[in-house]
Scaffold this motif. Structure first.
Motif, PDB file in Angstrom:
ATOM      1  N   HIS A   8       0.836  -1.205   0.000  1.00 51.03           N
ATOM      2  CA  HIS A   8       0.000   0.000   0.000  1.00 51.03           C
ATOM      3  C   HIS A   8       0.872   1.258   0.000  1.00 51.03           C
ATOM      4  O   HIS A   8       1.568   1.488  -0.987  1.00 51.03           O
ATOM      5  CB  HIS A   8      -0.998  -0.040   1.157  1.00 51.03           C
ATOM      6  N   HIS A  48      -1.545  11.186   7.053  1.00 51.47           N
ATOM      7  CA  HIS A  48      -2.901  11.636   7.377  1.00 51.47           C
ATOM      8  C   HIS A  48      -3.626  10.563   8.162  1.00 51.47           C
ATOM      9  O   HIS A  48      -3.096   9.469   8.364  1.00 51.47           O
ATOM     10  CB  HIS A  48      -3.662  12.072   6.121  1.00 51.47           C
ATOM     11  N   ASP A  52      -5.944   3.515   6.314  1.00 55.26           N
ATOM     12  CA  ASP A  52      -4.947   2.827   5.482  1.00 55.26           C
ATOM     13  C   ASP A  52      -3.585   3.543   5.497  1.00 55.26           C
ATOM     14  O   ASP A  52      -2.675   3.167   4.739  1.00 55.26           O
ATOM     15  CB  ASP A  52      -5.460   2.638   4.042  1.00 55.26           C
ATOM     16  N   HIS A  53      -3.446   4.548   6.377  1.00 52.71           N
ATOM     17  CA  HIS A  53      -2.164   5.259   6.536  1.00 52.71           C
ATOM     18  C   HIS A  53      -1.763   5.324   8.008  1.00 52.71           C
ATOM     19  O   HIS A  53      -0.651   4.969   8.373  1.00 52.71           O
ATOM     20  CB  HIS A  53      -2.249   6.661   5.919  1.00 52.71           C
ATOM     21  N   ASP A 137      -1.439  10.748   0.046  1.00 50.67           N
ATOM     22  CA  ASP A 137      -2.562  10.451  -0.869  1.00 50.67           C
ATOM     23  C   ASP A 137      -2.906  11.629  -1.749  1.00 50.67           C
ATOM     24  O   ASP A 137      -4.048  11.786  -2.183  1.00 50.67           O
ATOM     25  CB  ASP A 137      -3.810  10.090  -0.048  1.00 50.67           C
ATOM     26  N   HIS A 184       0.219   2.663  -3.425  1.00 53.95           N
ATOM     27  CA  HIS A 184      -1.229   2.869  -3.265  1.00 53.95           C
ATOM     28  C   HIS A 184      -2.015   2.320  -4.448  1.00 53.95           C
ATOM     29  O   HIS A 184      -2.874   3.004  -5.028  1.00 53.95           O
ATOM     30  CB  HIS A 184      -1.524   4.367  -3.043  1.00 53.95           C
TER      31      HIS A 184
HETATM   32 MN    MN Z   1      -5.116   6.055   1.209  1.00 53.34          MN
END
Ligand code: MN
Ligand code: NI
Length: 220
Positions: A8, A48, A52-53, A137, A184
């Motif tokens: 990711h 952020h 998923d981060h 992102d 990503h």
């Molecule tokens: Mn993301």
């Protein structure tokens, strides 16, 4: 600098016996080959608040007794969860024992389970004179050209939530890194992409596209 792709947007950067992890989404990440308890680092950087981060950042920071480095509002959120923090904000840089970190603009959102946590960011991390730009992102923006010069850029290509391939190619041409590594994508069905297409679209440039399989490392 040794760069390891953990799937990711999660990368580990190592240089001179120091290490940092960026966007440590490991639990629930189908691409991740390591567990939070495997991570040994000197800092945890988070672009952020999206799950998923932010991922396992708090757990890893507490286990390693190291700070979370992120925008001010997100650091406050992490400190309320018991982690140490070093708040920063967009445009600011600071020299840590492991190297220098500067926060860049990212056009995106930043929320957690409790709501908005300020602005998202990207990072330029410099360790032993090698610099890596992690875009977070972000969408494409023309001032990305001001991020140059960096040795390596980590850019999202998944589309839908971030830049897709066409915009990531434009971003690469603005930043002009020595090496670009796409991230990503392919983690979930919604962001499936063919990274070979990204590579092919940059074939006419002198920039090296390095495709990384999750769990693999490369030297920059
Ligand atoms: Mn993301
Ligand atoms: Ni996000």
């Amino acid at each position: 600098m040794k760069i390891t792709f953990n799937g990711h947007s999660c990368f580990t950067l190592e240089s001179n016996g120091k290490a940092v992890i960026i966007d440590p989404f490991l639990t629930g990440n189908p691409q991740a080959k390591i567990k939070p308890s495997d991570v040994k680092v000197d800092a945890v950087l988070v672009t952020h608040g999206h799950a998923d981060h932010l991922g396992d950042a708090v757990e890893i920071a507490i286990a390693n007794d190291v700070p979370i480095i992120a925008p001010f509002e997100l650091v406050n959120y992490c400190m309320e969860k018991g982690a140490k923090g070093h708040p920063m904000h967009i445009g600011g840089g600071f020299t840590f024992p492991f190297g220098h970190v500067k926060l860049t603009i990212a056009f995106h959102g930043s929320t957690t389970d409790t709501g908005a946590v300020g602005s998202p960011c990207g990072f330029v991390v410099t360790m032993d004179r090698v610099s890596v730009y992690h875009a977070g992102d972000t969408a494409l923006y023309s001032d990305m050209k001001l991020i140059a010069p960096v040795d390596c850029a980590l850019l999202p290509i998944g589309d839908n939530f971030t830049m897709g391939i066409a915009d990531a190619v434009k971003a690469t041409r603005l930043i002009k890194p020595r090496v670009v590594i796409p991230m990503h994508y392919d983690t979930f069905e919604l962001i499936e992409q063919d990274p070979m297409e990204f590579e092919a679209k940059l074939e006419d440039s002198s920039i090296e596209v390095r495709l990384m399989a999750p769990g693999h490392s490369t030297d920059i």
